[in-house]
Design a protein around this motif. Structure first.
Motif, PDB file in Angstrom:
ATOM      1  N   GLU A   1       8.163   3.477  12.388  1.00 36.96           N
ATOM      2  CA  GLU A   1       9.289   4.361  12.057  1.00 36.96           C
ATOM      3  C   GLU A   1      10.067   4.735  13.315  1.00 36.96           C
TER       4      GLU A   1
ATOM      5  N   ARG B   1       0.890  -2.328   3.777  1.00 37.99           N
ATOM      6  CA  ARG B   1       1.458  -3.675   3.592  1.00 37.99           C
ATOM      7  C   ARG B   1       2.571  -3.897   4.606  1.00 37.99           C
TER       8      ARG B   1
ATOM      9  N   PHE C   1       9.930  12.192  14.358  1.00 32.63           N
ATOM     10  CA  PHE C   1      10.875  13.123  14.985  1.00 32.63           C
ATOM     11  C   PHE C   1      10.182  14.342  15.591  1.00 32.63           C
TER      12      PHE C   1
ATOM     13  N   LEU D   1       4.493  -0.688   3.884  1.00 32.81           N
ATOM     14  CA  LEU D   1       4.818  -0.264   2.527  1.00 32.81           C
ATOM     15  C   LEU D   1       3.552  -0.060   1.711  1.00 32.81           C
ATOM     16  N   ARG D   2       3.748   0.504   0.519  1.00 29.21           N
ATOM     17  CA  ARG D   2       2.653   0.738  -0.415  1.00 29.21           C
ATOM     18  C   ARG D   2       1.833  -0.535  -0.624  1.00 29.21           C
TER      19      ARG D   2
ATOM     20  N   GLY E   1       9.295  -3.814  12.020  1.00 25.77           N
ATOM     21  CA  GLY E   1       8.752  -3.856  10.665  1.00 25.77           C
ATOM     22  C   GLY E   1       8.480  -2.485  10.088  1.00 25.77           C
ATOM     23  N   ALA E   2       7.777  -2.484   8.958  1.00 25.53           N
ATOM     24  CA  ALA E   2       7.460  -1.245   8.241  1.00 25.53           C
ATOM     25  C   ALA E   2       6.192  -1.473   7.438  1.00 25.53           C
TER      26      ALA E   2
ATOM     27  N   LEU F   1       8.523  11.659   2.191  1.00 27.72           N
ATOM     28  CA  LEU F   1       9.622  10.705   2.377  1.00 27.72           C
ATOM     29  C   LEU F   1       9.072   9.291   2.520  1.00 27.72           C
ATOM     30  N   ARG F   2       8.442   8.986   3.652  1.00 25.13           N
ATOM     31  CA  ARG F   2       7.718   7.729   3.863  1.00 25.13           C
ATOM     32  C   ARG F   2       6.647   8.047   4.896  1.00 25.13           C
TER      33      ARG F   2
ATOM     34  N   GLU G   1      -0.011  -3.575  -2.135  1.00 19.54           N
ATOM     35  CA  GLU G   1       0.404  -4.362  -3.292  1.00 19.54           C
ATOM     36  C   GLU G   1      -0.335  -3.922  -4.557  1.00 19.54           C
TER      37      GLU G   1
ATOM     38  N   LEU H   1      -1.258  -1.034  -5.294  1.00 17.09           N
ATOM     39  CA  LEU H   1      -0.935   0.380  -5.519  1.00 17.09           C
ATOM     40  C   LEU H   1      -2.162   1.274  -5.359  1.00 17.09           C
TER      41      LEU H   1
ATOM     42  N   THR I   1       5.546  -5.310   6.460  1.00 13.83           N
ATOM     43  CA  THR I   1       6.715  -6.016   5.951  1.00 13.83           C
ATOM     44  C   THR I   1       7.783  -6.090   7.037  1.00 13.83           C
TER      45      THR I   1
END
Lengths: 85, 230
Positions: B94, B146, B65, B103-104, B100-101, B57-58, B106, B108, B148
């Protein structure tokens, strides 16, 4: 209660850098699709859930998106119309 | 002082964190299985690196959880220290323990390399053993690093001194050249409003011995020891 199938599209929020979309866009250009622009890669989740009606099924999936399926900081989601299976 | 190290399915730096605490600090450490609602009296909780739940998922989305996270959140609410490293940082974001979060990258690409970071705030529970502006070298190993957040959030954490580490270049400047993953404002690590939850992508627990490239991570553990024990 009926079982509904609900699809949900989860996409990176517009305006945020989406390197995966950019990479796919570049690949499409080099494959000979020069007209391609603004490619974004998201995910599509299909869920079957028991609910009283289609509205209740969609509401339930919205809750799932807000709590788990999408990240509220970076992603948007769009729920398709729930269909009985 | 007792460190609790959470093991999620897919954690792979829990052992490194354990060795850091036991061998390098000479303190007590216990593994906390993610399914147990029990911190076993830990003073500090470490959310270690790895690929919990296969990053499905991420990164961090499902680990957040896990049953033990309920107790971790309670511990954090009480002001208990939480150190989130790499996947632990992703999980903390999360879980809403940090803003924030991640991410992949930049590029890749998964990046595994020693990198330079600058200590932006040496007045925290986790960084008092460093000097403000000190340039240190720590390993990173991640594909989703990354950082964000929206501009308002970035301004807020920056304005309140909550950016703790920034990626820097050889000259010690926070430039694009020094940024390994495209992180907003070169952010490598941040701390929460209460000053007790830190998240960072670099691995201090893998930088404890010059024989292995760097011992720049040691001061982070010593900082916690000095402040929490005091």
């Amino acid at each position: 209660m009926t079982v509904f199938r609900v699809g949900v599209h989860i996409t990176p929020r517009r305006g945020l850098l989406d390197p995966q979309g950019k990479a796919v866009e570049g690949a499409l250009h080099s494959l000979g699709f020069p007209g391609v622009s603004d490619v974004h890669v998201g995910r599509y989740v299909v869920i079957e859930t028991r609910a009283a009606d289609a509205g209740a099924a969609a509401d339930s999936v919205r809750g799932m998106c807000e709590r788990l399926l999408a990240n509220p900081v970076t992603e948007d989601f769009e729920i398709e119309t729930a269909a009985p299976t | 002082m007792k460190f609790g190290i959470v093991t999620f399915p897919g954690s792979n730096c829990d052992y490194d964190a354990y060795r850091a605490v036991v061998d390098s600090l000479g303190e007590a450490a216990v593994y906390l299985w993610h399914k147990n609602h029990d911190l076993q009296g830990s003073d500090v909780v470490i959310l270690p690196g790895g690929f919990s739940y296969g990053d499905y998922l991420r990164a961090g989305a499902i680990a957040r959880f896990s049953p033990v996270m309920h107790e971790v959140a309670e511990h954090a609410r009480r002001g208990g220290p939480v150190l989130g490293i790499c996947n632990g940082f992703q999980i903390a974001c999360e879980a809403g323990l940090l803003p924030g979060a991640l991410l992949r990258n930049e590029s890749l690409r998964f990046v595994s390399a020693p990198i330079a970071v600058r200590v932006e705030n040496a007045n925290t529970l986790f960084t008092s053993g460093y000097a403000d502006g000190q340039r240190i070298v720590l390993p990173i190993a991640h594909g989703d690093g990354r950082f964000t957040a929206d501009d308002a959030t970035l301004d807020e954490i920056e304005g309140s001194g909550r950016i703790v580490f920034r990626y820097v270049d050889d000259a010690g400047e926070a430039t694009a050249a020094g940024n390994p993953n495209g992180s907003s404002r070169n952010i490598a690590g941040i701390i929460n409003d209460g000053g007790n939850v830190i998240g960072m992508m670099p691995h201090p627990e893998r930088a404890l011995d010059r024989l292995l490239g760097s011992d720049d991570g040691l001061a982070l553990f010593e900082s916690m020891l000095a402040r929490v024990a005091a």
